[in-house]
Design an enzyme around this catalytic site. Structure first.
Site, PDB file in Angstrom:
ATOM      1  N   ASP A  11       0.863  -1.184   0.000  1.00 27.57           N
ATOM      2  CA  ASP A  11       0.000   0.000   0.000  1.00 27.57           C
ATOM      3  C   ASP A  11       0.901   1.237   0.000  1.00 27.57           C
ATOM      4  O   ASP A  11       2.112   1.150   0.175  1.00 27.57           O
ATOM      5  CB  ASP A  11      -0.894  -0.039   1.238  1.00 27.57           C
ATOM      6  CG  ASP A  11      -2.094   0.877   1.144  1.00 27.57           C
ATOM      7  OD1 ASP A  11      -2.290   1.512   0.085  1.00 27.57           O
ATOM      8  OD2 ASP A  11      -2.852   0.964   2.132  1.00 27.57           O
TER       9      ASP A  11
ATOM     10  N   GLU B  31       2.714   4.974  -3.991  1.00 28.70           N
ATOM     11  CA  GLU B  31       2.665   5.896  -5.142  1.00 28.70           C
ATOM     12  C   GLU B  31       3.988   6.650  -5.390  1.00 28.70           C
ATOM     13  O   GLU B  31       4.235   6.944  -6.571  1.00 28.70           O
ATOM     14  CB  GLU B  31       1.509   6.902  -4.940  1.00 28.70           C
ATOM     15  CG  GLU B  31       0.147   6.295  -5.021  1.00 28.70           C
ATOM     16  CD  GLU B  31      -0.239   5.495  -3.768  1.00 28.70           C
ATOM     17  OE1 GLU B  31      -1.031   4.548  -3.872  1.00 28.70           O
ATOM     18  OE2 GLU B  31       0.285   5.810  -2.690  1.00 28.70           O
TER      19      GLU B  31
ATOM     20  N   ASP C 140      -8.991   3.671  -2.087  1.00 31.47           N
ATOM     21  CA  ASP C 140      -9.824   4.064  -0.944  1.00 31.47           C
ATOM     22  C   ASP C 140     -11.179   4.598  -1.390  1.00 31.47           C
ATOM     23  O   ASP C 140     -11.436   5.806  -1.367  1.00 31.47           O
ATOM     24  CB  ASP C 140      -9.086   5.118  -0.116  1.00 31.47           C
ATOM     25  CG  ASP C 140      -7.811   4.570   0.495  1.00 31.47           C
ATOM     26  OD1 ASP C 140      -7.642   3.341   0.511  1.00 31.47           O
ATOM     27  OD2 ASP C 140      -6.976   5.373   0.946  1.00 31.47           O
TER      28      ASP C 140
END
Length: 917
Positions: free
Chosen positions: A509, A512, A585
């Site tokens: 997770d 990015e 999300d």
């Protein structure tokens, strides 16, 4: 969120910062926290340019084309105003692909820094597969060369323009710079005194020490009714809507810039967690694709007819404008007779998707966070008590020791190995989270080792970059460096990851990468990476390299025998080689349920077949009816996981009353019954990239009614489902494409094709159908997990078409190892014709290893059978078996509706024929 002053970085302030970051109210999507095009100088400059401008430096001219020794074509692009020319290279790839590369010519003058070429994305054998171009033919300033037997490449020299066209008719398919918008800002040796290179956004300053270096060009798709692709953004539309031009309200371009977007908008061109600069154009006359290998921020406009001031536009032409902050032109043009051909060509460049383990295709249960071992035991037992299967239980960041990855909070998880063993005894697995931010703590061995080795990304001043994320002060491994990826992979060994076992898999997770106090919640663009690369040049690929290193770590842990399972939030072209992704999300609302379908479909079109959305929505508390509808849709997602934020109420599927428990159990049971079909589809995806979950037009490319249908979808070639996306919906219109009939999955009722049917909405299911002419394999005995179903018998559901025929496939291997690559698998084609069902072996011979199975077929359901025969004959053996009326499914209360061959007990590994007497 801005960083606190260093002198205030006390434990209390750190706690307040992280609590604010975790708060949905604080981190919900806020428009002013992210840059728009007008706040992004390269995008603003590019959007203001007029088409067909003759102003420098847009009007580049191409010199003569020369065939190189490797079979490629090269030429020089120049303009008097440029400090150095550009070098163009064209390469032909089988069967219908063209590669266009443009970079600065460093042989004449060398700038301090060279432009970044994205490594380790394209397949390493790509150059070896390059075809040799014949000599171009040049006349009247235009050169033509054959790309294939039916396609030509046409280069107009001044101004430079490139077109891929049909060889016979001369009809264009794709063009580059046909509107004269190509601009390639040159790298400069030093900043002129009268220029300011710095860029400011909110409190952040990007020094831009290398100056402007953006690239812009236009690409046109001919014969296209719509264009698709460019994940990832939220949308309820499958097709990409126009972003500029007549009739378009003020809109942003589609942005490709990987960002941690909290509670993202369900309808926006704004970029999300991953970026794949791949677009497909499709119409009833042509299918084509365009891929730009560039990991810098990108903005893409889809231009409405008349955007250029023209009063008329060629029928079926869609113009697009591509803008990137940095990089080079490394672009691919794909042409196919149908859209599947285009996807296959894209996959031939970026790699086939990895074949998942069987368990990964089943149901996953996740929450931020399951508190401790007692909580894990309780959830695991709850599934068993309520007769609901699941395969994987997930642990989020709270399982660690103070957000130090590869560790355990020993007060909550004192015996992680024993916890995993108890789960594994039921055939289940566990997943833990491992994010890229490493806690800056001198007592944390991982941080100290990375510091000592110099393995962190550097800031603009050459120091280890220090940003804020879940652990507080954090640094980020430079995953661009292959040496550092190798180091990271070693951390997943049992020796290094204490408490891990062979049944523990990984979740990436925040990759990015997310930086809470960074500009736009990410790493500054002027941070520095391996090989003198700025972060701006590779930002969109950082998560890809992290995903790669993690998957390689699990592969090494299993000594190359165990297929990894790694879920990643960030992605780039090529991510399909390393595992699954999800849509991030989302929120517990009906719009997010609806937008999940185009999002997952688009990921599949862009080469990522293993994806899904968080069932129920990550944020918020779904009303019970929404949760039910989400499970009913989610059961068809390739990646099927329930997940929720820690501020939400618990939502395990038995907590919403007895009636809803029954319905949710039925949705999950349906997924488990279809696992043989899903696994067969994943095998197809691993070979040619065709997605598991598909837009209707991928199976019906000539049916215009399907082109922008983002509410219904196909699962493989055989199943169609339509979600329910509104609260209290009483009826729904479902378009069933094709000339053949469709059969209701619940009761076998036939429905005509090429018709929109208005159907009553039922509480216990969503509209779902099997296509006439197909055969779907199932397993109808429900166990605690898919692992416990391995030896169970199969059911075949045959849906006959108007000719009384059908066919389908079944793929089976050991579900976990790489032995299938040496031939250890069963691959059968089932064909029903002339009242006979025949099993054919379609696995290639002599690949080395063998795989066998004693599994048998215990039921064969035949929908649309006109015969009233009571007997069937199995050959070889001349064995007689009964045909009786039976239910479509074994769910409680199902009525007998279809002829069923009971207990034929033919082995799936054998060749045989069953003839209806």
């Amino acid at each position: 969120m801005d960083p606190p002053p260093r002198r205030l970085a006390a434990p209390l302030l750190l706690l307040l910062l992280l609590l604010a970051a975790a708060s949905p109210a604080a981190r919900a999507w806020k428009k002013d926290e992210f840059r728009n095009c007008n706040q992004t100088p390269f995008c603003k400059r590019a959007r203001t340019r007029a088409p067909h401008s003759l102003d420098a430096p847009l009007s580049l001219a191409a010199g003569s084309l020369a065939v190189s020794h490797d079979g490629s074509i090269s030429a020089e692009l120049s303009h008097p105003s440029r400090p150095r020319p550009l070098v163009l290279r064209l390469s032909a790839l089988p069967p219908h692909a063209l590669r266009l590369q443009i970079d600065e010519d460093y042989s004449t003058a060398t700038p301090p820094h060279r432009r970044f070429h994205v490594p380790d994305v394209l397949l390493p054998d790509l150059e070896a597969r390059t075809l040799h171009f014949p000599e171009p033919k040049t006349a009247a300033g235009v050169s033509t060369v054959a790309l294939s037997s039916d396609l030509d490449v046409v280069v107009k020299h001044d101004p430079f323009e490139l077109t891929v066209r049909r060889a016979g008719s001369g009809d264009p398919v794709l063009s580059f710079n046909s509107h004269g918008l190509f601009d390639f800002e040159p790298m400069r040796e030093s900043k002129p005194e009268d220029e300011t290179w710095e860029e400011h956004f909110r409190s952040h300053t990007d020094k831009r020490p290398r100056g402007p270096q953006s690239i812009t060009f236009d690409v046109s798709f001919y014969g296209a009714d719509f264009v698709y692709g460019l994940p990832e953004h939220g949308s309820t539309s499958l097709a990409l809507r126009p972003t500029r031009g007549p009739g378009v309200e003020e809109s942003e371009p589609y942005r490709l810039f990987n960002l941690d977007v909290f509670e993202y908008l369900h309808e926006s061109p704004f970029g999300l967690y991953g970026s794949i600069p791949f677009m497909i154009g499709h119409g009833d006359r042509a299918s084509s694709g365009f891929f730009w290998l560039n990991a810098a921020e990108m903005q893409i406009d889809v231009l409405a007819p008349g955007w250029d001031g023209a009063t008329a536009q060629e029928n079926g032409r869609i113009d697009t404008l591509w803008m990137a902050e940095a990089g080079v032109v490394d672009a691919f043009f794909f042409v196919g007779s149908e859209p599947k051909d285009v996807i296959k060509q894209y996959i031939s460049v970026t790699g086939t998707p990895s074949m998942p383990q069987q368990f990964a295709t089943a149901y996953h249960q996740c929450r931020w966070n399951y508190r401790d071992e007692a909580d894990v035991d309780g959830v695991d037992a709850g599934f068993d008590e309520h007769d609901i299967p699941y395969d994987v239980l997930w642990l989020d960041i709270e399982h660690t020791d103070g957000k130090r990855y590869f560790t355990w909070d020993r007060s909550a998880f004192p015996n992680p190995e024993e916890m995993q063993r108890k789960i594994a005894d039921k055939g289940r697995k566990m997943v833990t989270i491992v994010d890229p931010h490493i806690k800056r703590d001198s007592s944390f061995h991982l941080h100290q080792e990375a510091t000592d080795k110099g393995y962190y990304v550097k800031d603009a001043n050459g120091n280890d970059y220090d940003g804020w994320c879940w652990p507080g002060s954090s640094s980020y491994p430079d995953m661009l460096n292959p040496e550092i990826r190798e180091w990271w992979a070693d951390k997943f060994s049992y020796e290094n990851y204490k408490g891990s076992t062979p049944t523990l898999y990984i979740w990436n997770d925040m990759n990015e990468p997310s930086v809470f106090n960074g500009p736009e919640v990410t790493m500054p663009r002027d941070a520095m990476h391996y090989g003198d690369a700025e972060h701006r040049e590779l930002h969109n690929a950082y998560g890809y390299y992290f995903h790669m290193a993690t998957a390689d770590g699990l592969l090494k842990r299993g000594e190359g025998k165990d297929r990894p399972f790694v879920l990643s939030r960030a992605f780039f072209a090529g991510s399909q080689r390393y595992g699954a992704v999800w849509t991030g999300d989302n929120s517990a609302d009906w719009d997010h349920l609806k937008s999940s379908i185009p999002m997952v479909l688009t990921l599949g079109l862009a080469g990522l077949p293993f994806s899904g959305a968080d069932v129920g929505g990550f944020f918020g508390n779904p009303e019970p009816d929404l949760l039910v509808r989400w499970y009913q849709v989610g059961a068809f997602y390739p990646f099927f996981r329930g997940h929720a934020h820690h501020d939400t109420k618990r939502r395990e599927p038995w907590l919403f009353g007895e009636r809803r428990t029954v319905i949710l159990r039925e949705a999950i049971h349906m997924r488990y019954s279809l696992l043989p079909y899903f696994y067969t589809l994943f095998r197809e995806a691993s070979v040619n990239g065709i997605p598991v979950m598909r837009p209707l037009w991928l199976e019906f490319p000539d049916d215009k009614e399907t082109y922008n249908n983002g509410e219904a979808f196909m699962v493989g070639p055989s199943l169609l489902a339509q979600g329910i996306y509104e609260e209290g919906q009483k009826s729904v219109s479902v378009y069933l494409p094709g000339k053949e009939s469709w059969y209701d999955l619940r009761n076998g009722s036939p429905y005509k094709g090429s018709v929109t049917h208005k159907l009553q909405v039922l509480e216990d299911s969503i509209p779902s159908f099997q296509r006439a002419g197909t055969i779907v394999p199932r397993k109808d005995r429900f166990r605690r997990s898919s692992t416990q179903m391995v030896n169970d018998p199969y059911t075949l559901v045959i849906a006959l078409n108007s000719s009384g025929a059908a066919e389908g496939e079944l793929y089976v291997d050991d579900g976990k190892s790489y032995d299938y690559q040496q031939g250890a698998f069963i691959h059968r084609r089932f064909v029903f014709a002339d009242n006979k069902l025949t099993s054919f072996n379609i696995a290639p011979d002599n690949l080395g290893k063998k795989f066998t199975s004693d599994c048998v077929i215990e039921r064969i359901i035949v929908l649309g059978l006109r015969s009233v025969a009571k007997k069937a004959i199995i050959e070889p053996g001349n064995q007689e078996v009964e045909i009786e009326s039976g239910p479509i499914s074994l769910r409680s209360g199902s009525s007998p509706v279809a002829p069923t061959i009971r207990r034929p007990y033919v082995r799936i590994a054998d060749s045989w024929t069953i003839r209806i007497a």
